[in-house]
Design a protein around this motif. Structure first.
Motif, PDB file in Angstrom:
ATOM      1  N   THR A 277      -5.645   3.787  -8.702  1.00  0.00           N
ATOM      2  CA  THR A 277      -5.095   3.138  -7.460  1.00  0.00           C
ATOM      3  C   THR A 277      -4.707   1.854  -7.725  1.00  0.00           C
ATOM      4  O   THR A 277      -3.920   1.361  -6.676  1.00  0.00           O
ATOM      5  CB  THR A 277      -6.572   3.022  -6.539  1.00  0.00           C
ATOM      6  OG1 THR A 277      -7.366   2.097  -7.227  1.00  0.00           O
ATOM      7  CG2 THR A 277      -7.294   4.214  -6.249  1.00  0.00           C
TER       8      THR A 277
ATOM      9  N   TRP B 157       0.902  -1.217   0.048  1.00  0.00           N
ATOM     10  CA  TRP B 157       0.069   0.079  -0.020  1.00  0.00           C
ATOM     11  C   TRP B 157       0.955   1.298  -0.087  1.00  0.00           C
ATOM     12  O   TRP B 157       1.656   1.412   0.968  1.00  0.00           O
ATOM     13  CB  TRP B 157      -0.864  -0.169   1.275  1.00  0.00           C
ATOM     14  CG  TRP B 157      -1.927  -1.246   1.214  1.00  0.00           C
ATOM     15  CD1 TRP B 157      -2.094  -1.909   0.301  1.00  0.00           C
ATOM     16  CD2 TRP B 157      -2.841  -1.396   2.362  1.00  0.00           C
ATOM     17  NE1 TRP B 157      -3.028  -2.958   0.636  1.00  0.00           N
ATOM     18  CE2 TRP B 157      -3.648  -2.655   1.944  1.00  0.00           C
ATOM     19  CE3 TRP B 157      -3.339  -0.994   3.469  1.00  0.00           C
ATOM     20  CZ2 TRP B 157      -4.451  -3.086   2.570  1.00  0.00           C
ATOM     21  CZ3 TRP B 157      -4.038  -1.436   4.359  1.00  0.00           C
ATOM     22  CH2 TRP B 157      -4.973  -2.552   3.728  1.00  0.00           C
TER      23      TRP B 157
ATOM     24  N   ASP C  60      -8.860   0.423   5.317  1.00  0.00           N
ATOM     25  CA  ASP C  60      -8.668  -0.836   4.663  1.00  0.00           C
ATOM     26  C   ASP C  60      -7.765  -1.806   5.522  1.00  0.00           C
ATOM     27  O   ASP C  60      -8.047  -2.950   5.533  1.00  0.00           O
ATOM     28  CB  ASP C  60      -7.858  -0.696   3.293  1.00  0.00           C
ATOM     29  CG  ASP C  60      -8.548   0.226   2.376  1.00  0.00           C
ATOM     30  OD1 ASP C  60      -9.638   0.279   2.251  1.00  0.00           O
ATOM     31  OD2 ASP C  60      -7.893   0.861   1.318  1.00  0.00           O
TER      32      ASP C  60
ATOM     33  N   LEU D 287       1.905   5.190  -0.478  1.00  0.00           N
ATOM     34  CA  LEU D 287       1.509   6.559  -0.072  1.00  0.00           C
ATOM     35  C   LEU D 287       2.048   7.517  -1.341  1.00  0.00           C
ATOM     36  O   LEU D 287       3.435   7.305  -1.091  1.00  0.00           O
ATOM     37  CB  LEU D 287       1.691   7.041   1.186  1.00  0.00           C
ATOM     38  CG  LEU D 287       0.938   6.388   2.455  1.00  0.00           C
ATOM     39  CD1 LEU D 287       1.625   5.466   2.915  1.00  0.00           C
ATOM     40  CD2 LEU D 287       0.858   7.707   3.468  1.00  0.00           C
TER      41      LEU D 287
ATOM     42  N   PRO E 282      -4.879  10.076   2.492  1.00  0.00           N
ATOM     43  CA  PRO E 282      -4.353   8.887   2.303  1.00  0.00           C
ATOM     44  C   PRO E 282      -4.427   7.973   3.266  1.00  0.00           C
ATOM     45  O   PRO E 282      -4.637   6.917   3.681  1.00  0.00           O
ATOM     46  CB  PRO E 282      -2.828   9.016   1.769  1.00  0.00           C
ATOM     47  CG  PRO E 282      -3.053  10.409   1.223  1.00  0.00           C
ATOM     48  CD  PRO E 282      -4.027  11.076   1.831  1.00  0.00           C
TER      49      PRO E 282
ATOM     50  N   ARG F  20      -1.106  -1.112  -4.303  1.00  0.00           N
ATOM     51  CA  ARG F  20      -2.477  -0.384  -4.183  1.00  0.00           C
ATOM     52  C   ARG F  20      -1.838   1.021  -3.870  1.00  0.00           C
ATOM     53  O   ARG F  20      -0.933   1.287  -2.875  1.00  0.00           O
ATOM     54  CB  ARG F  20      -3.501  -0.795  -3.085  1.00  0.00           C
ATOM     55  CG  ARG F  20      -4.755  -0.141  -3.017  1.00  0.00           C
ATOM     56  CD  ARG F  20      -5.540  -0.804  -1.741  1.00  0.00           C
ATOM     57  NE  ARG F  20      -5.557  -2.070  -1.856  1.00  0.00           N
ATOM     58  CZ  ARG F  20      -6.400  -2.926  -1.137  1.00  0.00           C
ATOM     59  NH1 ARG F  20      -6.902  -2.304  -0.043  1.00  0.00           N
ATOM     60  NH2 ARG F  20      -6.596  -3.941  -1.222  1.00  0.00           N
TER      61      ARG F  20
ATOM     62  N   ARG G  93      -7.841   6.566   4.437  1.00  0.00           N
ATOM     63  CA  ARG G  93      -8.271   5.520   3.796  1.00  0.00           C
ATOM     64  C   ARG G  93      -7.330   4.104   4.100  1.00  0.00           C
ATOM     65  O   ARG G  93      -7.972   2.948   3.948  1.00  0.00           O
ATOM     66  CB  ARG G  93      -8.099   5.891   2.396  1.00  0.00           C
ATOM     67  CG  ARG G  93      -8.982   6.847   1.724  1.00  0.00           C
ATOM     68  CD  ARG G  93      -9.122   7.042   0.278  1.00  0.00           C
ATOM     69  NE  ARG G  93      -8.082   8.103   0.135  1.00  0.00           N
ATOM     70  CZ  ARG G  93      -7.101   8.022  -0.910  1.00  0.00           C
ATOM     71  NH1 ARG G  93      -7.252   6.641  -1.907  1.00  0.00           N
ATOM     72  NH2 ARG G  93      -6.070   8.822  -1.118  1.00  0.00           N
ATOM     73  N   ILE G  94      -6.171   4.084   4.364  1.00  0.00           N
ATOM     74  CA  ILE G  94      -5.258   3.244   4.485  1.00  0.00           C
ATOM     75  C   ILE G  94      -5.905   2.441   6.031  1.00  0.00           C
ATOM     76  O   ILE G  94      -5.879   1.364   6.192  1.00  0.00           O
ATOM     77  CB  ILE G  94      -3.783   3.498   4.801  1.00  0.00           C
ATOM     78  CG1 ILE G  94      -3.220   3.802   3.137  1.00  0.00           C
ATOM     79  CG2 ILE G  94      -2.898   2.677   5.596  1.00  0.00           C
ATOM     80  CD1 ILE G  94      -1.956   4.036   3.235  1.00  0.00           C
TER      81      ILE G  94
ATOM     82  N   TYR H 169      -2.440   5.237  -2.643  1.00  0.00           N
ATOM     83  CA  TYR H 169      -3.188   6.134  -2.035  1.00  0.00           C
ATOM     84  C   TYR H 169      -2.650   7.533  -2.131  1.00  0.00           C
ATOM     85  O   TYR H 169      -1.530   7.864  -1.527  1.00  0.00           O
ATOM     86  CB  TYR H 169      -3.279   5.781  -0.637  1.00  0.00           C
ATOM     87  CG  TYR H 169      -3.713   4.271  -0.223  1.00  0.00           C
ATOM     88  CD1 TYR H 169      -4.930   4.281   0.216  1.00  0.00           C
ATOM     89  CD2 TYR H 169      -2.990   3.179  -0.013  1.00  0.00           C
ATOM     90  CE1 TYR H 169      -5.622   2.799   0.654  1.00  0.00           C
ATOM     91  CE2 TYR H 169      -3.564   1.974  -0.067  1.00  0.00           C
ATOM     92  CZ  TYR H 169      -4.965   1.846   0.406  1.00  0.00           C
ATOM     93  OH  TYR H 169      -5.510   0.612   0.837  1.00  0.00           O
TER      94      TYR H 169
END
Length: 478
Positions: free
Chosen positions: A436, A420, A465, A422, A458, A445, A461-462, A447
């Motif tokens: 994304t 993930w 998830d 940033l 970001p 993925r 949202r992380i 962000y």
């Protein structure tokens, strides 16, 4: 592979002006002293203020540049170069609306101001408006067709939009600059032709992440015949050798073996005619050492015992900063925008899940791992990491990596591990606008910041998830 800002000072330089001549020669400290002496006797000379402001931009002193340039324009608002320099300052400060207004003021006074046209295109690229940006880049190129900075800005715009055939072709203009030629390669550059019976040397360009990302093209180049050798930084050699054992890798410190052709690693997509749909290795192309990975699994048992003996934790690696490159202004400024501090990740610890975080951070900001945010169980084994092969083995044993846009993200995604990432507001061209996911890495993925320099969205949202991913790993009752 950063986009290029330029000062408009050269538009008004005259050989008799010692400060401007020193600036053109790249002797910036001497030029700054000469400007200061001149301004001591003529403090209200608008052209000197503008040129000195452009120099301060080149030295990354943007607040001081802003003061000089606004004063220059107040004294003489008819100067297109001063407005262009001010636009550059504001763009560096991420004041995009103000920068747009400054460039427009420049172009109202000189519609053929190529630098302002190119940098306005650059601003639009930062905002993801690539089609509109390219109109400005194209006009700038018509006015200055051999300007490498203008051509490079256009190339990056095309790449960010996903037009790889045109973008990588245009990006070859970077090799016309003195700094690019400093690689010292004397053999002809390989352009994708078959080369049976000859040796091709592929060599490093850019940072560690660039070499990792584009190493996937080495086997494709080798299919064109002949013999392939690869020159890379020492820290990458073990990982590259275990990932591509059929090829010869040697250090930049070693004597260069005889070869007939050479190709910088970032030119491989151009030579191979790469498009979005033909990127190889998206599922993974790197290989971690099995014995080293086993070592980390054993270490994890000790980590569990030291953290209360909880079983089945979700193991998440963290990287919060890239490597600064003060010798290259564009790269250094991009690093300021892509990097953050461990404190930014504090919200990640506010879940009810059983998560063990592992620092993967090296370099200047690695010491922040010694004082993690409240509630974050952070383990730091980075003193045991000697090169990228060691990092790859640790990553291979983890469940997830959360990282800013840096080389460790490329290592993890190149292994096929979930990453993930940033990404800054004006994200790097390789991640493509508005996506994304990534055609480069199936496991990545993205962000992206919703506003310049603001990581709050970001991170939010992380965290959401991470709650979902970590649900099976419930923290035991206290």
């Amino acid at each position: 592979m950063s986009q290029t800002f330029r000062s408009s000072a050269e538009q008004t330089l005259h050989p008799e002006d010692s400060a401007e001549a020193l600036q053109l020669a790249g002797r910036l400290q001497e030029a700054a002293a000469a400007y200061q002496i001149r301004l001591a006797s003529t403090p209200d000379d608008p052209r000197t203020l503008s040129n000195y402001g452009g120099l301060l931009n080149a030295c990354s002193h943007f607040d001081d540049a802003y003061t000089l340039l606004t004063r220059s324009i107040a004294l003489d608002p008819t100067q297109p170069d001063a407005w262009s320099n001010l636009g550059n300052t504001l763009l560096h400060l991420a004041r995009y609306d103000d920068a747009t207004a400054a460039y427009r003021n420049c172009l109202q006074r000189n519609p053929a101001h190529a630098l302002a046209l190119s940098n306005l295109g650059l601003l639009l690229d930062h905002r993801g408006a690539h089609e509109l940006a390219q109109k400005f880049h194209q006009v700038a190129i018509q006015l200055t067709p051999d300007n490498v900075h203008t051509r490079t800005n256009y190339a990056i715009s095309l790449l960010a939009q996903g037009d790889y055939l045109a973008g990588f072709r245009e990006y070859e203009w970077r090799w016309t600059t003195h700094s690019s030629r400093s690689y010292g390669m004397t053999m002809p550059q390989w352009k994708g032709e078959d080369f049976p019976g000859r040796t091709l040397m592929i060599h490093t360009e850019g940072g560690f992440g660039d070499m990792i990302q584009f190493s996937r093209f080495i086997p494709l180049a080798a299919r064109r015949g002949g013999h392939v050798i690869v020159r890379a930084r020492r820290e990458l050699l073990t990982l590259l050798r275990q990932s591509f054992p059929e090829h010869l890798f040697f250090s930049e410190d070693d004597v260069v073996p005889p070869h007939d052709l050479q190709c910088p690693v970032l030119s491989l997509p151009f030579a191979l005619g790469t498009t979005l749909t033909t990127i190889p290795g998206a599922g993974g192309f790197l290989h971690a050492d099995a014995q080293k990975t086993s070592f980390w699994h054993q270490m994890f048992h000790q980590d569990d015992a030291a953290n209360g003996g909880h079983s089945n934790p979700l193991r998440v690696g963290l990287v919060w900063a890239g490597a600064p490159h003060p010798e290259i202004q564009a790269a250094e400024l991009a690093d300021r925008r892509r990097s953050t501090d461990l404190a930014t990740f504090a919200l990640l610890a506010r879940t009810d899940a059983n998560i063990l975080f592992y620092s993967l951070q090296v370099g200047e900001r690695s010491s922040q791992a010694q004082t993690p945010p409240t509630g974050m169980r952070l383990i730091d084994h980075t003193p045991l990491l000697r090169d990228f092969s060691d990092t790859a083995a640790l990553v291979n044993a983890l469940d997830l990596v959360i990282a800013v846009d840096t080389s460790t993200a490329h290592v993890a995604a190149g292994l096929g591990k979930p990453v993930w990432m940033l990404s800054r507001y004006d994200q790097c061209w390789r991640w493509l606008s508005g996506r994304t996911d990534s055609p480069w890495y199936d496991s990545l993925r993205i962000y992206q910041q919703a506003a310049p320099l603001d990581w709050s969205d970001p991170i939010r949202r992380i965290v959401a998830d991470l709650q979902v991913l970590a649900a099976p790993h419930r923290r035991p009752p206290a």
